[in-house]
Design a protein around this motif. Structure first.
Motif, PDB file in Angstrom:
ATOM      1  N   LEU A   1      31.801  35.115  -5.400  1.00 55.57           N
ATOM      2  CA  LEU A   1      30.850  35.370  -4.322  1.00 55.57           C
ATOM      3  C   LEU A   1      29.490  35.640  -4.957  1.00 55.57           C
ATOM      4  CD1 LEU A   1      30.378  35.963  -1.209  1.00 55.57           C
ATOM      5  CD2 LEU A   1      30.752  38.369  -1.785  1.00 55.57           C
ATOM      6  N   ILE A   2      28.483  34.943  -4.463  1.00 55.50           N
ATOM      7  CA  ILE A   2      27.134  35.051  -5.034  1.00 55.50           C
ATOM      8  C   ILE A   2      26.162  35.558  -3.984  1.00 55.50           C
ATOM      9  CG2 ILE A   2      25.209  33.709  -6.014  1.00 55.50           C
ATOM     10  CD1 ILE A   2      27.463  31.751  -7.016  1.00 55.50           C
ATOM     11  N   GLU A   3      25.359  36.543  -4.376  1.00 60.56           N
ATOM     12  CA  GLU A   3      24.261  36.985  -3.535  1.00 60.56           C
ATOM     13  C   GLU A   3      23.055  36.128  -3.892  1.00 60.56           C
ATOM     14  OE1 GLU A   3      22.128  41.186  -2.311  1.00 60.56           O
ATOM     15  OE2 GLU A   3      23.091  41.028  -4.262  1.00 60.56           O
ATOM     16  N   VAL A   4      22.544  35.384  -2.925  1.00 65.02           N
ATOM     17  CA  VAL A   4      21.457  34.437  -3.200  1.00 65.02           C
ATOM     18  C   VAL A   4      20.139  35.198  -3.370  1.00 65.02           C
ATOM     19  CG1 VAL A   4      20.188  32.431  -2.323  1.00 65.02           C
ATOM     20  CG2 VAL A   4      22.641  32.658  -1.852  1.00 65.02           C
ATOM     21  N   SER A   5      19.443  34.975  -4.493  1.00 62.33           N
ATOM     22  CA  SER A   5      18.136  35.620  -4.698  1.00 62.33           C
ATOM     23  C   SER A   5      17.002  34.734  -4.192  1.00 62.33           C
ATOM     24  CB  SER A   5      17.883  35.885  -6.179  1.00 62.33           C
ATOM     25  OG  SER A   5      19.014  36.426  -6.797  1.00 62.33           O
ATOM     26  N   LEU A   6      17.114  33.444  -4.469  1.00 61.06           N
ATOM     27  CA  LEU A   6      16.103  32.473  -4.055  1.00 61.06           C
ATOM     28  C   LEU A   6      16.785  31.141  -3.792  1.00 61.06           C
ATOM     29  CD1 LEU A   6      13.055  32.642  -6.527  1.00 61.06           C
ATOM     30  CD2 LEU A   6      13.022  33.192  -4.073  1.00 61.06           C
ATOM     31  N   ALA A   7      16.294  30.433  -2.783  1.00 63.44           N
ATOM     32  CA  ALA A   7      16.793  29.080  -2.534  1.00 63.44           C
ATOM     33  C   ALA A   7      15.597  28.154  -2.381  1.00 63.44           C
ATOM     34  CB  ALA A   7      17.660  29.042  -1.282  1.00 63.44           C
ATOM     35  N   GLY A   8      15.738  26.922  -2.826  1.00 68.20           N
ATOM     36  CA  GLY A   8      14.654  25.947  -2.712  1.00 68.20           C
ATOM     37  C   GLY A   8      14.956  24.946  -1.609  1.00 68.20           C
ATOM     38  N   ILE A   9      13.903  24.542  -0.913  1.00 66.00           N
ATOM     39  CA  ILE A   9      14.065  23.488   0.100  1.00 66.00           C
ATOM     40  C   ILE A   9      13.692  22.174  -0.546  1.00 66.00           C
ATOM     41  CG2 ILE A   9      13.301  22.607   2.332  1.00 66.00           C
ATOM     42  CD1 ILE A   9      12.551  25.478   3.092  1.00 66.00           C
ATOM     43  N   CYS A  10      14.607  21.205  -0.499  1.00 68.17           N
ATOM     44  CA  CYS A  10      14.312  19.915  -1.114  1.00 68.17           C
ATOM     45  C   CYS A  10      14.302  18.835  -0.047  1.00 68.17           C
ATOM     46  CB  CYS A  10      15.262  19.682  -2.287  1.00 68.17           C
ATOM     47  SG  CYS A  10      16.417  18.372  -2.209  1.00 68.17           S
ATOM     48  N   ASN A  11      13.774  17.667  -0.391  1.00 67.18           N
ATOM     49  CA  ASN A  11      13.668  16.605   0.613  1.00 67.18           C
ATOM     50  C   ASN A  11      15.020  16.206   1.176  1.00 67.18           C
ATOM     51  OD1 ASN A  11      10.962  16.630   0.295  1.00 67.18           O
ATOM     52  ND2 ASN A  11      10.777  14.507  -0.388  1.00 67.18           N
ATOM     53  N   THR A  12      16.061  16.330   0.345  1.00 61.09           N
ATOM     54  CA  THR A  12      17.400  16.011   0.844  1.00 61.09           C
ATOM     55  C   THR A  12      17.755  16.931   2.022  1.00 61.09           C
ATOM     56  OG1 THR A  12      17.975  15.429  -1.419  1.00 61.09           O
ATOM     57  CG2 THR A  12      19.785  15.640   0.124  1.00 61.09           C
ATOM     58  N   ASP A  13      17.359  18.207   1.925  1.00 62.56           N
ATOM     59  CA  ASP A  13      17.627  19.125   3.045  1.00 62.56           C
ATOM     60  C   ASP A  13      16.919  18.641   4.311  1.00 62.56           C
ATOM     61  OD1 ASP A  13      19.065  20.964   1.409  1.00 62.56           O
ATOM     62  OD2 ASP A  13      17.156  21.700   0.634  1.00 62.56           O
ATOM     63  N   LEU A  14      15.678  18.186   4.131  1.00 65.88           N
ATOM     64  CA  LEU A  14      14.908  17.721   5.292  1.00 65.88           C
ATOM     65  C   LEU A  14      15.560  16.480   5.897  1.00 65.88           C
ATOM     66  CD1 LEU A  14      11.314  18.152   3.805  1.00 65.88           C
ATOM     67  CD2 LEU A  14      12.574  19.759   5.247  1.00 65.88           C
ATOM     68  N   GLU A  15      16.063  15.596   5.020  1.00 68.61           N
ATOM     69  CA  GLU A  15      16.725  14.389   5.521  1.00 68.61           C
ATOM     70  C   GLU A  15      18.054  14.733   6.202  1.00 68.61           C
ATOM     71  OE1 GLU A  15      15.693  11.229   5.783  1.00 68.61           O
ATOM     72  OE2 GLU A  15      13.745  11.890   5.019  1.00 68.61           O
ATOM     73  N   ILE A  16      18.765  15.710   5.648  1.00 65.59           N
ATOM     74  CA  ILE A  16      20.019  16.149   6.261  1.00 65.59           C
ATOM     75  C   ILE A  16      19.738  16.643   7.680  1.00 65.59           C
ATOM     76  CG2 ILE A  16      21.677  18.085   6.224  1.00 65.59           C
ATOM     77  CD1 ILE A  16      21.860  17.607   3.170  1.00 65.59           C
ATOM     78  N   MET A  17      18.612  17.332   7.823  1.00 64.37           N
ATOM     79  CA  MET A  17      18.272  17.844   9.147  1.00 64.37           C
ATOM     80  C   MET A  17      17.644  16.787  10.046  1.00 64.37           C
ATOM     81  SD  MET A  17      17.511  21.803   8.337  1.00 64.37           S
ATOM     82  CE  MET A  17      17.296  21.694   6.587  1.00 64.37           C
ATOM     83  N   SER A  18      17.484  15.564   9.497  1.00 63.46           N
ATOM     84  CA  SER A  18      17.131  14.429  10.361  1.00 63.46           C
ATOM     85  C   SER A  18      18.374  13.603  10.642  1.00 63.46           C
ATOM     86  CB  SER A  18      16.097  13.527   9.696  1.00 63.46           C
ATOM     87  OG  SER A  18      15.042  14.257   9.189  1.00 63.46           O
ATOM     88  N   GLY A  19      19.538  14.101  10.270  1.00 60.27           N
ATOM     89  CA  GLY A  19      20.775  13.432  10.632  1.00 60.27           C
ATOM     90  C   GLY A  19      21.493  12.708   9.506  1.00 60.27           C
ATOM     91  N   MET A  20      20.895  12.674   8.287  1.00 58.69           N
ATOM     92  CA  MET A  20      21.591  12.018   7.190  1.00 58.69           C
ATOM     93  C   MET A  20      22.855  12.800   6.860  1.00 58.69           C
ATOM     94  SD  MET A  20      20.039  10.900   3.476  1.00 58.69           S
ATOM     95  CE  MET A  20      20.243  12.494   2.697  1.00 58.69           C
ATOM     96  N   LEU A  21      23.971  12.109   6.610  1.00 57.73           N
ATOM     97  CA  LEU A  21      25.265  12.705   6.241  1.00 57.73           C
ATOM     98  C   LEU A  21      25.982  13.405   7.396  1.00 57.73           C
ATOM     99  CD1 LEU A  21      24.402  14.412   2.786  1.00 57.73           C
ATOM    100  CD2 LEU A  21      25.283  12.107   3.137  1.00 57.73           C
ATOM    101  N   GLY A  22      25.341  13.536   8.545  1.00 56.91           N
ATOM    102  CA  GLY A  22      25.992  14.167   9.696  1.00 56.91           C
ATOM    103  C   GLY A  22      26.472  15.585   9.422  1.00 56.91           C
ATOM    104  N   PHE A  23      25.726  16.330   8.635  1.00 59.17           N
ATOM    105  CA  PHE A  23      26.141  17.673   8.228  1.00 59.17           C
ATOM    106  C   PHE A  23      25.869  18.713   9.316  1.00 59.17           C
ATOM    107  CE2 PHE A  23      24.959  21.789   6.299  1.00 59.17           C
ATOM    108  CZ  PHE A  23      26.102  22.067   5.575  1.00 59.17           C
ATOM    109  N   THR A  24      26.842  19.606   9.525  1.00 60.58           N
ATOM    110  CA  THR A  24      26.562  20.828  10.292  1.00 60.58           C
ATOM    111  C   THR A  24      27.037  22.011   9.461  1.00 60.58           C
ATOM    112  OG1 THR A  24      28.677  20.671  11.413  1.00 60.58           O
ATOM    113  CG2 THR A  24      26.786  19.850  12.629  1.00 60.58           C
ATOM    114  N   GLY A  25      26.329  23.124   9.585  1.00 62.46           N
ATOM    115  CA  GLY A  25      26.661  24.315   8.808  1.00 62.46           C
ATOM    116  C   GLY A  25      25.399  24.872   8.170  1.00 62.46           C
ATOM    117  N   ILE A  26      25.580  25.590   7.060  1.00 61.27           N
ATOM    118  CA  ILE A  26      24.439  26.184   6.354  1.00 61.27           C
ATOM    119  C   ILE A  26      23.949  25.197   5.302  1.00 61.27           C
ATOM    120  CG2 ILE A  26      23.635  28.149   4.974  1.00 61.27           C
ATOM    121  CD1 ILE A  26      26.095  29.716   6.063  1.00 61.27           C
TER     122      ILE A  26
END
Ligand SMILES: [Zn+2]
Ligand SMILES: [Zn+2]
Length: 321
Positions: free
Chosen positions: A30-55
Motif C-alpha cells: 500500500l502506497i501513500e501517494v505524495s505527488l502524481a503527474g498528469i500526462c497526455n495519456t490521462d487526457l486521452e483516456i478521459m476522452s474515451g481512449m481505452l474505455g477506462f473507468t475508475g481512478i
C-alpha cells in the motif's frame, strides 16, 4: 472504516470521491501517494481512449505505508505501470508487457494514482535514491519510456535524433536521450516551450522557421500528440531512416504511407520502459525538471488541474493528494 479521497472517472466525468482504503494482498504494497503527474495519456483516456473507468493516473511518487512482508514499509518509491498475469501464452514466452490479460495502473483494469493511496504488486516497486526529489521522481515513468526508445530500437550514438513535438513528453525525451549521449534536436511550435531546452544546451527549432539543413534526419521521434505529426515525421526522416511513433490519441490518423515503401523507412511504435536506468539517469544528471512543471494542485481541484493540463501552452501539471 478508513476512507480515502480519490478522483474517479466515470460517465465522461472526473469527480472527487470518497472510497474505501485499498488493502494490499500478500504480493502487494500500500502506497501513500505524495505527488502524481498528469500526462497526455490521462487526457486521452478521459476522452474515451481505452474505455477506462475508475481512478486514472500512472505517474507518481509515494511512500510505502503497508507491506505485508514488511520489507518496504516507510520507503519512498515509484512504481511501474504494467501488471501482467504471468499465466497467459505471452507471459509464458516472457512477453510480459504484452500480456493478453494485462492490467495497467490508472489505464486498464486497475485504479491509479490520482488518489491518496494505491496498491501495486511488490515487483513493480522501485526505491527512489535519496538525492532525487519527489518533484523529480514523479517524472520517472516518461523518462523510462524515453530510455526504451534507445534500447528497443538499438539507436546508434552517432545518429542524430530529431524529436518532433515540444510538449512535456518531447522535452523529457530530449533530456533523456541527451543524458544517454545522443545528439538531439527538438522541432516544435512554441517558443516558450523550446526555451526549456536552453539549460541543457539542446537545440530547439520552431517549425515555422526551420533551417533548410534540418532534413534527411536518421531518426525522428514523433511525439506531437496530434494527428498531423506522423506525416511531418515522414517528411523529415531520411531514406532508410527510423520514425519512432509515440503519439497515443483517441481519434484516427489519415496519412499516405507509400513513402514507407519508396524510401524504405522503418515506422516503429514505442510505449513504456524500464525504471532502474531512468532512476540512475535522474540520480546522475540534472534534468532541470522544475522548468517543466507548470503547476501543482490539491486533489480537490482535480478537474481544474486537468483543464490546465489540457491547455497546450502548459507543461506538466501535478496533483498533490
Ligand atoms: Zn504517462
Ligand atoms: Zn499474461
Amino acid at each position: 472504516m478508513d476512507n480515502i479521497k480519490a478522483l474517479t472517472f466515470r460517465n465522461d466525468e472526473l469527480k472527487l470521491t470518497d472510497l474505501k482504503k485499498p488493502e494490499p494482498n500478500n504480493n502487494e504494497v500500500l502506497i501513500e501517494v505524495s505527488l502524481a503527474g498528469i500526462c497526455n495519456t490521462d487526457l486521452e483516456i478521459m476522452s474515451g481512449m481505452l474505455g477506462f473507468t475508475g481512478i486514472p493516473g500512472h505517474e507518481f511518487v509515494g511512500k510505502v505505508v503497508d507491506d505485508p512482508r514488511n520489507k518496504l514499509s516507510g520507503k519512498r518509491v515509484v512504481g511501474e505501470v504494467n501488471i501482467p498475469c504471468y499465466n497467459c501464452e505471452r507471459c509464458r514466452r516472457r512477453h510480459f508487457r504484452h500480456c493478453l490479460n494485462i492490467k495497467a495502473l490508472g489505464m486498464r483494469g486497475r485504479d491509479g494514482a490520482f488518489a491518496e493511496y494505491l496498491t501495486l504488486p511488490r515487483e513493480n516497486i522501485h526505491l527512489v535514491p535519496e538525492t532525487v526529489s519527489d518533484r523529480e521522481a514523479v517524472f520517472v515513468e516518461p523518462i523510462a519510456a524515453a530510455v526504451e526508445i534507445a534500447e528497443q530500437y538499438h539507436l546508434k550514438p552517432s545518429e542524430e535524433i530529431a524529436i518532433l513535438g515540444d510538449g512535456k513528453l518531447g522535452l523529457i525525451i530530449a533530456r533523456t536521450l541527451k543524458a544517454l549521449g545522443y545528439s538531439v534536436l527538438v522541432i516544435g511550435r512554441h517558443e516558450s516551450k523550446l526555451a526549456r531546452l536552453k539549460s541543457l544546451k539542446i537545440p530547439g527549432y520552431l517549425e515555422r522557421n526551420l533551417p533548410k539543413n534540418i532534413q534527411d534526419i536518421p531518426v525522428v521521434v514523433e511525439v506531437t500528440g496530434s494527428s498531423s505529426g506522423l506525416e511531418r515525421a515522414l517528411q523529415l526522416v531520411r531514406p532508410e531512416g527510423k520514425v519512432i511513433f509515440k503519439t497515443t490519441i483517441a481519434r484516427k490518423i489519415e496519412v499516405n504511407l507509400s513513402i514507407l515503401a519508396i524510401d524504405e523507412i522503418q515506422l516503429l511504435g514505442s510505449r513504456c520502459g524500464p525504471f532502474p536506468p531512468a532512476l540512475n539517469l535522474l540520480k546522475d544528471n540534472n534534468f532541470y525538471l522544475e522548468e517543466l512543471i507548470t503547476d501543482c494542485y490539491p486533489l480537490e481541484k482535480g478537474p481544474e488541474a486537468l483543464e490546465k493540463a489540457r491547455d497546450k501552452v502548459n507543461l506538466k501539471v501535478l496533483l498533490q493528494p
